[in-house]
Design a protein around this motif. Sequence first.
Motif, PDB file in Angstrom:
ATOM      1  N   LEU A  15       0.834  -1.196   0.000  1.00 49.44           N
ATOM      2  CA  LEU A  15       0.000   0.000   0.000  1.00 49.44           C
ATOM      3  C   LEU A  15       0.872   1.251   0.000  1.00 49.44           C
ATOM      4  O   LEU A  15       0.606   2.212  -0.733  1.00 49.44           O
ATOM      5  N   ASN A  16       1.931   1.249   0.804  1.00 44.52           N
ATOM      6  CA  ASN A  16       2.811   2.416   0.860  1.00 44.52           C
ATOM      7  C   ASN A  16       3.524   2.656  -0.459  1.00 44.52           C
ATOM      8  O   ASN A  16       3.703   3.803  -0.877  1.00 44.52           O
ATOM      9  N   GLY A  17       3.907   1.600  -1.140  1.00 45.65           N
ATOM     10  CA  GLY A  17       4.508   1.765  -2.457  1.00 45.65           C
ATOM     11  C   GLY A  17       3.543   2.390  -3.444  1.00 45.65           C
ATOM     12  O   GLY A  17       3.909   3.283  -4.223  1.00 45.65           O
ATOM     13  N   ALA A  18       2.295   1.961  -3.404  1.00 44.11           N
ATOM     14  CA  ALA A  18       1.282   2.487  -4.318  1.00 44.11           C
ATOM     15  C   ALA A  18       0.943   3.935  -4.024  1.00 44.11           C
ATOM     16  O   ALA A  18       0.687   4.721  -4.932  1.00 44.11           O
ATOM     17  N   VAL A  19       0.935   4.310  -2.740  1.00 44.48           N
ATOM     18  CA  VAL A  19       0.655   5.697  -2.373  1.00 44.48           C
ATOM     19  C   VAL A  19       1.766   6.612  -2.855  1.00 44.48           C
ATOM     20  O   VAL A  19       1.519   7.693  -3.402  1.00 44.48           O
ATOM     21  N   GLY A  23       1.622   6.069 -10.178  1.00 49.28           N
ATOM     22  CA  GLY A  23       1.722   5.750 -11.593  1.00 49.28           C
ATOM     23  C   GLY A  23       2.317   4.384 -11.862  1.00 49.28           C
ATOM     24  O   GLY A  23       2.012   3.756 -12.886  1.00 49.28           O
ATOM     25  N   MET A  24       3.149   3.895 -10.960  1.00 53.66           N
ATOM     26  CA  MET A  24       3.793   2.593 -11.131  1.00 53.66           C
ATOM     27  C   MET A  24       2.891   1.444 -10.695  1.00 53.66           C
ATOM     28  O   MET A  24       3.207   0.279 -10.949  1.00 53.66           O
ATOM     29  N   TYR A  25       1.775   1.765 -10.021  1.00 51.17           N
ATOM     30  CA  TYR A  25       0.884   0.732  -9.495  1.00 51.17           C
ATOM     31  C   TYR A  25      -0.503   0.781 -10.134  1.00 51.17           C
ATOM     32  O   TYR A  25      -1.460   0.251  -9.574  1.00 51.17           O
ATOM     33  N   GLY A  26      -0.605   1.424 -11.297  1.00 51.22           N
ATOM     34  CA  GLY A  26      -1.895   1.443 -11.977  1.00 51.22           C
ATOM     35  C   GLY A  26      -2.807   2.574 -11.586  1.00 51.22           C
ATOM     36  O   GLY A  26      -4.019   2.489 -11.794  1.00 51.22           O
ATOM     37  N   GLY A  27      -2.247   3.645 -10.977  1.00 52.29           N
ATOM     38  CA  GLY A  27      -3.066   4.805 -10.638  1.00 52.29           C
ATOM     39  C   GLY A  27      -4.068   4.510  -9.544  1.00 52.29           C
ATOM     40  O   GLY A  27      -3.821   3.713  -8.629  1.00 52.29           O
ATOM     41  N   GLU A  28      -5.230   5.124  -9.644  1.00 50.35           N
ATOM     42  CA  GLU A  28      -6.215   4.988  -8.569  1.00 50.35           C
ATOM     43  C   GLU A  28      -6.767   3.569  -8.470  1.00 50.35           C
ATOM     44  O   GLU A  28      -7.074   3.102  -7.378  1.00 50.35           O
ATOM     45  N   LEU A  29      -6.868   2.888  -9.590  1.00 50.97           N
ATOM     46  CA  LEU A  29      -7.351   1.506  -9.536  1.00 50.97           C
ATOM     47  C   LEU A  29      -6.400   0.638  -8.716  1.00 50.97           C
ATOM     48  O   LEU A  29      -6.844  -0.208  -7.926  1.00 50.97           O
ATOM     49  N   GLY A  30      -5.095   0.879  -8.869  1.00 46.23           N
ATOM     50  CA  GLY A  30      -4.130   0.137  -8.076  1.00 46.23           C
ATOM     51  C   GLY A  30      -4.277   0.433  -6.598  1.00 46.23           C
ATOM     52  O   GLY A  30      -4.214  -0.475  -5.757  1.00 46.23           O
ATOM     53  N   ALA A  66      -9.904  10.879  -8.365  1.00 46.21           N
ATOM     54  CA  ALA A  66      -9.370  11.524  -9.574  1.00 46.21           C
ATOM     55  C   ALA A  66     -10.358  12.515 -10.167  1.00 46.21           C
ATOM     56  O   ALA A  66      -9.965  13.573 -10.675  1.00 46.21           O
ATOM     57  N   GLY A  67     -11.631  12.199 -10.111  1.00 41.56           N
ATOM     58  CA  GLY A  67     -12.634  13.100 -10.664  1.00 41.56           C
ATOM     59  C   GLY A  67     -12.719  14.421  -9.942  1.00 41.56           C
ATOM     60  O   GLY A  67     -13.131  15.430 -10.519  1.00 41.56           O
ATOM     61  N   GLY A  77      -3.352  14.632 -12.251  1.00 43.42           N
ATOM     62  CA  GLY A  77      -3.548  14.798 -10.809  1.00 43.42           C
ATOM     63  C   GLY A  77      -3.298  13.548  -9.992  1.00 43.42           C
ATOM     64  O   GLY A  77      -3.814  13.418  -8.880  1.00 43.42           O
ATOM     65  N   ALA A  78      -2.487  12.613 -10.505  1.00 42.69           N
ATOM     66  CA  ALA A  78      -2.299  11.335  -9.825  1.00 42.69           C
ATOM     67  C   ALA A  78      -1.710  11.505  -8.429  1.00 42.69           C
ATOM     68  O   ALA A  78      -2.136  10.842  -7.479  1.00 42.69           O
ATOM     69  N   GLU A  79      -0.731  12.384  -8.305  1.00 35.75           N
ATOM     70  CA  GLU A  79      -0.099  12.585  -7.002  1.00 35.75           C
ATOM     71  C   GLU A  79      -1.063  13.229  -6.005  1.00 35.75           C
ATOM     72  O   GLU A  79      -1.102  12.845  -4.835  1.00 35.75           O
ATOM     73  N   ALA A  80      -1.826  14.215  -6.463  1.00 33.95           N
ATOM     74  CA  ALA A  80      -2.823  14.842  -5.602  1.00 33.95           C
ATOM     75  C   ALA A  80      -3.880  13.831  -5.180  1.00 33.95           C
ATOM     76  O   ALA A  80      -4.339  13.825  -4.029  1.00 33.95           O
ATOM     77  N   MET A  81      -4.292  12.977  -6.104  1.00 34.39           N
ATOM     78  CA  MET A  81      -5.248  11.921  -5.795  1.00 34.39           C
ATOM     79  C   MET A  81      -4.707  11.012  -4.699  1.00 34.39           C
ATOM     80  O   MET A  81      -5.384  10.694  -3.714  1.00 34.39           O
ATOM     81  N   ALA A  82      -3.438  10.618  -4.826  1.00 33.40           N
ATOM     82  CA  ALA A  82      -2.851   9.694  -3.864  1.00 33.40           C
ATOM     83  C   ALA A  82      -2.751  10.308  -2.474  1.00 33.40           C
ATOM     84  O   ALA A  82      -2.779   9.584  -1.467  1.00 33.40           O
TER      85      ALA A  82
END
Length: 213
Positions: A15-19, A23-30, A66-67, A77-82
């Motif tokens: 989970l920490n890697g994905a946060v 982008g490396m873990y499939g974005g929000e779906l990951g 993301a929306g 906005g991937a980083e902001a989403m995370a």
Amino acid sequence: MLTVEQIQQHFIEGLNGAVRRPGMYGGELGLFYKFDEVVYVTETGAGRTWQEALEAAGAWSSIGVAGVVRRLMPGDGAEAMASAYADYAHQQGWLRIDRTLDGRDYADLRGRLAGYCATDHLEADVLGSFGEPSVRIGGSNPRYPSVLGYVAADGPIVWFYLWNGSKPDEPDSWPLYEEPVLLAGRCGLAPFKESFVFTPEGQVWRSQMLGST
């Protein structure tokens, strides 16, 4: 045979890697799946409590966080989403903290947030003002966005949203800045959209985001 704690820690590390690198873990779906996994191994039967918390904070839309952030930040906005997911992970004790601020420095940072965002800053300015972050979302390549979070032993994470990229529909304009520029700060998850404090540069981009919808 692995212990229950070892299994839990394995999924929390994922989970920490994905946060940190969505982008490396499939974005929000990951992130969606990583959080479901951790909830399952730590709170079996608890349901999707993380999604309920994000919905209650106003950080959820029909296409997830993301929306919401795409109306606030340029690019995907991937980083902001995370960062919204990181807030919930921190509340649950799942987020790995690289550096913990002492109480005085943390209180000073929170008190300065609005005033600091009243002027424009580059990433080097933020690091020079507050030091290395407690958690970094995104990489350190200056051509790409990143989000820097600062936190003490108690209290919510203070976030700084730094961005670099290209103008909409003008890929040849990348990168626009020599290093990421600060667009906004935030402290506390709810209410999500209202918790952002935009810099002058961030207000320009936000106007463009709202004008394009």
